[in-house]
Design a protein around this motif. Structure first.
Motif, PDB file in Angstrom:
ATOM      1  N   GLU A  50      70.399 -13.674 -46.750  1.00 15.51           N
ATOM      2  CA  GLU A  50      69.065 -14.128 -47.091  1.00 15.51           C
ATOM      3  C   GLU A  50      68.075 -13.036 -46.680  1.00 15.51           C
ATOM      4  O   GLU A  50      68.412 -12.132 -45.905  1.00 15.51           O
ATOM      5  N   PRO A  51      66.827 -13.072 -47.186  1.00 14.64           N
ATOM      6  CA  PRO A  51      65.851 -12.031 -46.831  1.00 14.64           C
ATOM      7  C   PRO A  51      65.554 -12.002 -45.336  1.00 14.64           C
ATOM      8  O   PRO A  51      65.332 -13.046 -44.714  1.00 14.64           O
ATOM      9  N   CYS A  52      65.548 -10.815 -44.772  1.00 15.67           N
ATOM     10  CA  CYS A  52      65.176 -10.646 -43.363  1.00 15.67           C
ATOM     11  C   CYS A  52      63.728 -11.096 -43.175  1.00 15.67           C
ATOM     12  O   CYS A  52      62.857 -10.736 -43.970  1.00 15.67           O
ATOM     13  N   PRO A  53      63.418 -11.878 -42.135  1.00 15.45           N
ATOM     14  CA  PRO A  53      62.042 -12.326 -41.920  1.00 15.45           C
ATOM     15  C   PRO A  53      61.050 -11.194 -41.708  1.00 15.45           C
ATOM     16  O   PRO A  53      59.846 -11.390 -41.902  1.00 15.45           O
ATOM     17  N   LEU A  54      61.541 -10.002 -41.329  1.00 16.10           N
ATOM     18  CA  LEU A  54      60.632  -8.878 -41.090  1.00 16.10           C
ATOM     19  C   LEU A  54      60.522  -7.936 -42.283  1.00 16.10           C
ATOM     20  O   LEU A  54      59.433  -7.487 -42.621  1.00 16.10           O
ATOM     21  N   CYS A  55      61.667  -7.606 -42.906  1.00 18.70           N
ATOM     22  CA  CYS A  55      61.638  -6.583 -43.959  1.00 18.70           C
ATOM     23  C   CYS A  55      62.028  -7.118 -45.335  1.00 18.70           C
ATOM     24  O   CYS A  55      61.948  -6.373 -46.315  1.00 18.70           O
ATOM     25  N   ALA A  56      62.469  -8.366 -45.411  1.00 20.22           N
ATOM     26  CA  ALA A  56      62.828  -9.024 -46.673  1.00 20.22           C
ATOM     27  C   ALA A  56      64.098  -8.471 -47.314  1.00 20.22           C
ATOM     28  O   ALA A  56      64.437  -8.854 -48.435  1.00 20.22           O
ATOM     29  N   ALA A  57      64.840  -7.602 -46.638  1.00 23.81           N
ATOM     30  CA  ALA A  57      66.109  -7.099 -47.179  1.00 23.81           C
ATOM     31  C   ALA A  57      67.184  -8.173 -47.031  1.00 23.81           C
ATOM     32  O   ALA A  57      67.161  -8.950 -46.070  1.00 23.81           O
ATOM     33  N   PRO A  58      68.143  -8.253 -47.965  1.00 21.01           N
ATOM     34  CA  PRO A  58      69.208  -9.262 -47.864  1.00 21.01           C
ATOM     35  C   PRO A  58      70.199  -8.906 -46.755  1.00 21.01           C
ATOM     36  O   PRO A  58      70.950  -7.934 -46.871  1.00 21.01           O
ATOM     37  N   VAL A  59      70.181  -9.672 -45.690  1.00 18.64           N
ATOM     38  CA  VAL A  59      71.026  -9.421 -44.525  1.00 18.64           C
ATOM     39  C   VAL A  59      71.645 -10.739 -44.073  1.00 18.64           C
ATOM     40  O   VAL A  59      71.188 -11.818 -44.450  1.00 18.64           O
ATOM     41  N   PRO A  60      72.700 -10.693 -43.246  1.00 13.15           N
ATOM     42  CA  PRO A  60      73.323 -11.937 -42.765  1.00 13.15           C
ATOM     43  C   PRO A  60      72.381 -12.702 -41.833  1.00 13.15           C
ATOM     44  O   PRO A  60      71.989 -12.189 -40.788  1.00 13.15           O
ATOM     45  N   LEU A  61      72.020 -13.912 -42.215  1.00 16.69           N
ATOM     46  CA  LEU A  61      71.136 -14.735 -41.382  1.00 16.69           C
ATOM     47  C   LEU A  61      71.840 -15.934 -40.779  1.00 16.69           C
ATOM     48  O   LEU A  61      71.299 -16.560 -39.868  1.00 16.69           O
ATOM     49  N   ALA A  62      73.030 -16.270 -41.271  1.00 13.27           N
ATOM     50  CA  ALA A  62      73.732 -17.439 -40.737  1.00 13.27           C
ATOM     51  C   ALA A  62      75.231 -17.254 -40.894  1.00 13.27           C
ATOM     52  O   ALA A  62      75.697 -16.758 -41.920  1.00 13.27           O
TER      53      ALA A  62
ATOM     54  N   THR B 158      65.924  -8.753 -28.774  1.00 12.05           N
ATOM     55  CA  THR B 158      67.117  -9.555 -29.053  1.00 12.05           C
ATOM     56  C   THR B 158      66.773 -10.746 -29.933  1.00 12.05           C
ATOM     57  O   THR B 158      65.872 -11.527 -29.602  1.00 12.05           O
ATOM     58  N   PRO B 159      67.471 -10.918 -31.064  1.00 11.82           N
ATOM     59  CA  PRO B 159      67.185 -12.060 -31.941  1.00 11.82           C
ATOM     60  C   PRO B 159      67.577 -13.375 -31.263  1.00 11.82           C
ATOM     61  O   PRO B 159      68.383 -13.390 -30.331  1.00 11.82           O
ATOM     62  N   PRO B 160      67.038 -14.506 -31.719  1.00 10.61           N
ATOM     63  CA  PRO B 160      67.463 -15.809 -31.193  1.00 10.61           C
ATOM     64  C   PRO B 160      68.959 -16.018 -31.391  1.00 10.61           C
ATOM     65  O   PRO B 160      69.585 -15.389 -32.246  1.00 10.61           O
ATOM     66  N   ASP B 161      69.520 -16.922 -30.615  1.00 13.03           N
ATOM     67  CA  ASP B 161      70.967 -17.164 -30.665  1.00 13.03           C
ATOM     68  C   ASP B 161      71.430 -17.673 -32.021  1.00 13.03           C
ATOM     69  O   ASP B 161      72.617 -17.577 -32.343  1.00 13.03           O
ATOM     70  N   SER B 162      70.531 -18.228 -32.820  1.00 13.46           N
ATOM     71  CA  SER B 162      70.930 -18.737 -34.130  1.00 13.46           C
ATOM     72  C   SER B 162      71.280 -17.624 -35.107  1.00 13.46           C
ATOM     73  O   SER B 162      71.928 -17.861 -36.121  1.00 13.46           O
ATOM     74  N   TYR B 163      70.875 -16.388 -34.807  1.00 16.35           N
ATOM     75  CA  TYR B 163      71.201 -15.259 -35.679  1.00 16.35           C
ATOM     76  C   TYR B 163      72.597 -14.747 -35.348  1.00 16.35           C
ATOM     77  O   TYR B 163      72.954 -14.593 -34.176  1.00 16.35           O
ATOM     78  N   PRO B 164      73.409 -14.456 -36.361  1.00 16.00           N
ATOM     79  CA  PRO B 164      74.760 -13.936 -36.079  1.00 16.00           C
ATOM     80  C   PRO B 164      74.694 -12.488 -35.600  1.00 16.00           C
ATOM     81  O   PRO B 164      73.695 -11.771 -35.813  1.00 16.00           O
ATOM     82  N   ASP B 165      75.765 -12.046 -34.951  1.00 18.60           N
ATOM     83  CA  ASP B 165      75.836 -10.657 -34.494  1.00 18.60           C
ATOM     84  C   ASP B 165      75.722  -9.675 -35.656  1.00 18.60           C
ATOM     85  O   ASP B 165      75.255  -8.558 -35.492  1.00 18.60           O
TER      86      ASP B 165
END
Length: 215
Positions: A97-109, A134-141
């Motif tokens: 899904e789009p990254c909340p900062l840059c809108a690029a399609p990256v793994p969000l879940a 560090t991203p919140p724990d809900s973000y995958p590695d």
């Protein structure tokens, strides 16, 4: 829908997965299995899941398999997932899904069950620290330092991580200061000679000490 109807429907979907895998060529058997896994997870037929056939199978670092799933109730709604290595059958899917900062399609879940997808769709991504913390724990590695982030994104893959990913471990050891990119070498300790008689106490001078033998 009754329990019996749900059971019959599940059986029909599972049979579709088996039929789809049986018709796949040997070279695509692993991909066909992953397509079936995602289709079963989403509760749709395997024809609703399309793998990206342009993936380089033997690239290093390993290029994940990308899969596009179409919603049967809304053909215009498509979900994109990645799966690291189709050779293994126990890995997670990652929702792009789009990254909340840059809108690029990256793994969000990370998606292992339909409930995981539902949790993300219900709440959406949590806000990110703008400084690349560090991203919140809900973000995958897989999200942090993903190469798809734009150049201006705080989570863009760092130079050090990029070198390590491509196997240039030595160049990644020292990326700061005037010696950037060079291997940091530690000073060699001064060699200390240990007298021969201390290393081998049974040797005296140029001869051998006669050791007592048991009668």
């Amino acid at each position: 829908m009754s329990i019996a109807e749900r059971a019959v429907a599940a059986h029909r979907v599972a049979q579709q997965h088996l039929d789809y895998q049986a018709t796949a060529a040997d070279a695509d058997a692993d991909i066909a299995r992953v397509v079936g896994q995602l289709a079963e997870l989403l509760g749709v037929g395997p024809h609703r899941v399309r793998p990206d056939r342009t993936r380089a199978r033997r690239s290093l670092p390993l290029e994940p398999l990308t899969l596009h799933a179409t919603d049967p109730d809304d053909p215009l709604r498509r979900y994109t997932f990645t799966y690291l290595d189709p050779f293994y059958d126990d890995e997670s899917f990652f929702l792009l899904e789009p990254c909340p900062l840059c809108a690029a399609p990256v793994p969000l879940a990370e998606i292992r069950t339909l409930a995981d997808l539902g949790a993300f769709l219900a709440a959406g991504p949590e806000p990110l620290p703008g400084d690349g913390g560090t991203p919140p724990d809900s973000y995958p590695d897989a999200f942090d330092q993903h190469p798809a982030h734009t150049a201006a994104c705080a989570y863009r893959e760092s130079q050090r991580v990029g070198l390590m990913r491509r196997g240039h471990c030595a160049e990644a050891l020292d990326l700061d200061g005037p010696q950037a990119g060079r291997v940091r070498r530690q000073p060699v300790a001064e060699r200390v000679e240990i007298p021969l008689e201390q290393r081998f106490p049974w040797i005296t001078g140029a001869g051998l000490m006669v050791l007592p033998t048991r009668a």
